[in-house]
Design a protein around this motif. Structure first.
Motif, short mmCIF file in Angstrom:
data_model
loop_
_atom_site.label_atom_id
_atom_site.label_comp_id
_atom_site.label_asym_id
_atom_site.label_seq_id
_atom_site.Cartn_x
_atom_site.Cartn_y
_atom_site.Cartn_z
N GLU A 101 -27.59 37.92 114.50
CA GLU A 101 -28.83 37.63 115.19
C GLU A 101 -29.93 38.66 114.99
O GLU A 101 -31.10 38.36 115.15
CB GLU A 101 -28.59 37.51 116.71
CG GLU A 101 -27.46 36.61 117.12
CD GLU A 101 -26.11 37.32 117.12
OE1 GLU A 101 -26.01 38.47 117.55
OE2 GLU A 101 -25.15 36.69 116.65
N HIS A 102 -29.64 39.90 114.69
CA HIS A 102 -30.64 40.97 114.62
C HIS A 102 -31.27 41.01 113.23
O HIS A 102 -30.71 41.56 112.30
CB HIS A 102 -29.99 42.33 114.94
CG HIS A 102 -29.27 42.33 116.26
ND1 HIS A 102 -29.94 42.21 117.45
CD2 HIS A 102 -27.95 42.41 116.57
CE1 HIS A 102 -29.06 42.24 118.44
NE2 HIS A 102 -27.85 42.35 117.93
N PRO A 103 -32.49 40.47 113.09
CA PRO A 103 -33.10 40.38 111.76
C PRO A 103 -33.63 41.70 111.21
O PRO A 103 -33.84 41.81 110.01
CB PRO A 103 -34.24 39.37 111.97
CG PRO A 103 -34.55 39.41 113.42
CD PRO A 103 -33.29 39.79 114.11
N ASP A 104 -33.83 42.70 112.09
CA ASP A 104 -34.41 43.96 111.63
C ASP A 104 -33.37 45.01 111.23
O ASP A 104 -33.73 46.13 110.86
CB ASP A 104 -35.32 44.55 112.72
CG ASP A 104 -36.52 43.66 113.01
OD1 ASP A 104 -36.93 42.93 112.08
OD2 ASP A 104 -37.02 43.67 114.14
N VAL A 105 -32.11 44.67 111.29
CA VAL A 105 -31.04 45.61 110.95
C VAL A 105 -31.02 45.79 109.43
O VAL A 105 -30.98 44.82 108.68
CB VAL A 105 -29.68 45.08 111.46
CG1 VAL A 105 -28.55 45.98 110.99
CG2 VAL A 105 -29.68 44.96 112.96
N PRO A 106 -31.05 47.04 108.97
CA PRO A 106 -31.00 47.27 107.52
C PRO A 106 -29.66 46.82 106.93
O PRO A 106 -28.63 46.88 107.60
CB PRO A 106 -31.17 48.78 107.39
CG PRO A 106 -31.62 49.28 108.71
CD PRO A 106 -31.21 48.27 109.72
N ILE A 107 -29.69 46.40 105.69
CA ILE A 107 -28.48 45.95 105.02
C ILE A 107 -28.19 46.84 103.82
O ILE A 107 -29.05 47.57 103.34
CB ILE A 107 -28.60 44.49 104.57
CG1 ILE A 107 -29.78 44.31 103.60
CG2 ILE A 107 -28.71 43.56 105.75
CD1 ILE A 107 -29.81 43.00 102.89
N GLY A 149 -34.13 43.96 102.28
CA GLY A 149 -33.87 45.23 102.94
C GLY A 149 -33.28 45.08 104.32
O GLY A 149 -32.68 45.99 104.85
N THR A 150 -33.49 43.90 104.94
CA THR A 150 -32.99 43.66 106.30
C THR A 150 -32.23 42.33 106.33
O THR A 150 -32.33 41.52 105.42
CB THR A 150 -34.14 43.59 107.31
OG1 THR A 150 -34.96 42.47 106.99
CG2 THR A 150 -34.96 44.87 107.31
N ARG A 151 -31.53 42.12 107.44
CA ARG A 151 -30.80 40.85 107.61
C ARG A 151 -31.77 39.68 107.69
O ARG A 151 -31.46 38.58 107.24
CB ARG A 151 -29.93 40.91 108.85
CG ARG A 151 -28.75 41.82 108.66
CD ARG A 151 -27.81 41.73 109.83
NE ARG A 151 -26.74 42.70 109.60
CZ ARG A 151 -25.84 43.02 110.50
NH1 ARG A 151 -25.87 42.46 111.69
NH2 ARG A 151 -24.91 43.89 110.23
N GLY A 152 -32.92 39.91 108.26
CA GLY A 152 -33.92 38.85 108.36
C GLY A 152 -34.38 38.38 106.99
O GLY A 152 -34.65 37.19 106.80
N ASP A 153 -34.47 39.33 106.04
CA ASP A 153 -34.85 38.95 104.67
C ASP A 153 -33.82 38.01 104.05
O ASP A 153 -34.17 37.11 103.28
CB ASP A 153 -34.98 40.19 103.78
CG ASP A 153 -36.12 41.11 104.22
OD1 ASP A 153 -37.04 40.62 104.90
OD2 ASP A 153 -36.07 42.29 103.87
N LEU A 154 -32.54 38.20 104.40
CA LEU A 154 -31.49 37.33 103.88
C LEU A 154 -31.42 36.00 104.63
O LEU A 154 -31.16 34.96 104.03
CB LEU A 154 -30.13 38.03 103.94
CG LEU A 154 -29.94 39.24 103.04
CD1 LEU A 154 -28.55 39.82 103.23
CD2 LEU A 154 -30.17 38.88 101.59
N ASP A 155 -31.67 36.05 105.96
CA ASP A 155 -31.61 34.83 106.77
C ASP A 155 -32.59 33.78 106.27
O ASP A 155 -32.28 32.59 106.26
CB ASP A 155 -31.88 35.14 108.24
CG ASP A 155 -30.74 35.89 108.90
OD1 ASP A 155 -29.61 35.84 108.36
OD2 ASP A 155 -30.98 36.52 109.94
#
Length: 144
Positions: free
Chosen positions: A3-9, A46-52
């Motif tokens: 759920e957290h889109p701003d978490v770095p990956i 760079g973040t989970r949101g970018d992948l979502d």
């Protein structure tokens, strides 16, 4: 994805996303240009949101009953044929004849090729089985 889109990956998450995109492409849910575009975006994410964002229009479950998986493919096991030695010997005979020709400087060694073939395969059918075995198998079929 979480759920957290701003978490770095990291590289592991990017690699997982690329694998998932590849599976969607293999199932025909993405065209080649869509796959290329989304793969480039996944590699730069760079973040989970970018992948979502890459998976919003794709189903969450990849199961497709018509798709062939590696488990569905037939396994080919080579047969162990005890009679295969005849084929190996016949295959090596021209090489032996050639070596003997250059060693002793006479062409007569090339006569070994048909002679070995006759000795190894005389009385055998096209499959290399003894004609006596064929008669035995025919008799077994008649009795069955």
């Amino acid at each position: 994805m979480p759920e957290h889109p701003d978490v770095p990956i990291g590289n592991a998450e990017r690699s997982e996303a690329l694998d998932l995109l590849g599976e969607h492409f293999a199932l025909g849910r993405l065209t080649l240009s869509e796959f290329d575009e989304r793969s480039a975006m996944a590699s730069a994410a760079g973040t989970r949101g970018d992948l979502d964002v890459l998976f919003t229009d794709l189903p969450a479950h990849l199961t497709d009953s018509s798709a062939t998986t590696r488990d569905d493919l037939p396994v080919i096991i080579p047969k162990r044929d005890p009679e295969r030695w005849r084929e190996v010997v016949m295959g090596l005979t021209p090489l032996v004849a050639l070596v003997l020709f250059f060693t002793f400087d006479t062409w007569l060694f090339f006569l070994l090729i048909p002679a070995v073939g006759i000795v190894l395969f005389a009385g055998r059918d096209r499959d290399g089985h003894s004609t006596d075995d064929a008669d035995t198998h025919r008799g077994e079929k008649k009795n069955a």
